[in-house]
Design an enzyme around this catalytic site. Structure first.
Site, PDB file in Angstrom:
ATOM      1  N   CYS A  63      20.890 -30.296 -16.782  1.00  0.00           N
ATOM      2  CA  CYS A  63      20.104 -29.793 -15.628  1.00  0.00           C
ATOM      3  C   CYS A  63      20.764 -28.825 -14.809  1.00  0.00           C
ATOM      4  O   CYS A  63      22.242 -29.033 -14.679  1.00  0.00           O
ATOM      5  CB  CYS A  63      20.241 -31.219 -14.734  1.00  0.00           C
ATOM      6  SG  CYS A  63      19.808 -30.984 -13.052  1.00  0.00           S
ATOM      7  N   TYR A 191      10.851 -23.467 -12.798  1.00  0.00           N
ATOM      8  CA  TYR A 191      10.131 -24.596 -12.869  1.00  0.00           C
ATOM      9  C   TYR A 191       8.619 -24.350 -12.330  1.00  0.00           C
ATOM     10  O   TYR A 191       7.750 -24.839 -13.049  1.00  0.00           O
ATOM     11  CB  TYR A 191      10.804 -25.744 -12.208  1.00  0.00           C
ATOM     12  CG  TYR A 191      12.001 -26.137 -12.847  1.00  0.00           C
ATOM     13  CD1 TYR A 191      11.921 -27.249 -13.662  1.00  0.00           C
ATOM     14  CD2 TYR A 191      13.396 -25.549 -12.562  1.00  0.00           C
ATOM     15  CE1 TYR A 191      13.192 -27.704 -14.167  1.00  0.00           C
ATOM     16  CE2 TYR A 191      14.474 -26.003 -13.081  1.00  0.00           C
ATOM     17  CZ  TYR A 191      14.311 -27.147 -13.940  1.00  0.00           C
ATOM     18  OH  TYR A 191      15.333 -27.388 -14.483  1.00  0.00           O
TER      19      TYR A 191
END
Length: 313
Positions: A63, A191
């Site tokens: 992440c 994203y």
């Protein structure tokens, strides 16, 4: 990635139908601050005093948001003062982030959603990393990476003796201005591109993303760092997206107009930051690629993890 609804786990994915195919990230729910004396920070409540060994960090090596906190933990000499649990690279649809057996000495959790429920039994919302946990009060301090790195930047200075400042007061305006654009169009822009479910939503996101990369390339052609001649949090916040760009976002998220390798000035920044002592240790490319390609079955249903590209930092 699922979510909790009144403390119960659900595999419900992001609702892009209601947003015209656009991916919209939820705001962080826990917004307390660790401070030197325990006084309240810019948000949340007080009572979280900086103490060695009191706080625990939950992260994923994949992440980019969690990666920021790992970097600042290294930069600010906090490795002996804040311990860490690393979640699995693979994130099953039915469980969300999972924790290897025995890897959580604080809550003995097997999933991250169990950590959230331990903090708030009726929690409703997304279950994300990083999470900064307070062992004394048995709760989550914060799950907002941008704020955790600012805590790490200054709250523990008296404990570590490390006074390096990546958010100097005289550069606040410049740093904040860069952060605002980078967050919306680059950090989150990859994203928005990758999780878009309509052509229009994807086109809008990917155009904004590459417009900002061109802007960054031009800026870094005129100055050494994003806020001038001093390395600041603005550079580190961008960096964690950049190191994932060519191996993951370029192909997996369809951010393929150019590679970061095609931007000389941005590439120079990446290589310089990788060379900062201890930073390279925070990058696990196998973990990164495995997580994205294995976990996002809506994008890669056969969970095939590509061999390339070869990235040499």
């Amino acid at each position: 990635m699922g979510l909790l609804i009144d403390g119960e786990w659900s595999t419900q994915w992001y609702d892009t139908k209601s947003t015209g195919g656009k991916f919209k990230r939820s705001a962080a729910a826990f917004r307390n601050w660790v401070t030197q004396d325990g006084s309240a920070g810019p948000s949340g409540e007080g009572g979280f005093e900086a103490e060695s060994g009191r706080y625990h960090l939950y992260v994923s090596l994949a992440c980019p948001w969690a990666h920021r906190t790992l970097i600042f933990r290294k930069l600010k000499d906090l490795t002996d003062h804040i311990d860490v649990t690393v979640v699995d690279a693979k994130m099953p649809d039915e469980h969300g982030w999972t924790i290897p057996e025995g890897a959580d000495p604080v809550n003995n959790a097997e999933t991250m959603w169990q950590v959230y429920v331990a903090a708030k039994s009726d929690y409703t919302g997304r279950v994300t990393v990083p999470v900064l946990w307070d062992k004394k009060r048995n709760t989550i301090v914060s799950n907002e990476s941008a704020e955790i790195i600012r805590m790490f930047n200054s709250a523990f200075n008296d404990i570590t003796g490390n006074t390096d400042d990546y958010y100097p007061e005289e550069l606040h305006d410049e740093i904040n201005e860069v952060n605002e654009r980078v967050y919306h169009t680059v950090n989150n822009g990859v994203y928005k591109s990758g999780f878009a479910t309509t052509q229009e939503a994807y086109d809008e996101a990917v155009t904004e993303l590459f417009d900002s990369l061109e802007w960054l390339e031009d800026k870094l052609g005129k100055q050494k760092y994003l806020a001038g001649d001093q390395l600041t949090e603005a550079d580190w916040r961008l960096f964690t997206t950049l190191v994932r760009f060519d191996p993951v976002y370029h192909g997996h998220f369809k951010c393929n107009i150019k590679r970061i390798a095609d931007y000389p000035n941005i590439s120079r920044l990446v290589h310089e930051l990788v060379a900062v002592p201890n930073v390279k240790d925070t990058i696990d490319m196998d973990h990164i690629k495995t997580h994205y390609y294995w976990s996002h079955t809506s994008i890669n249903p056969h969970r095939i993890v590509p061999k390339g590209p070869l990235i040499e930092f």
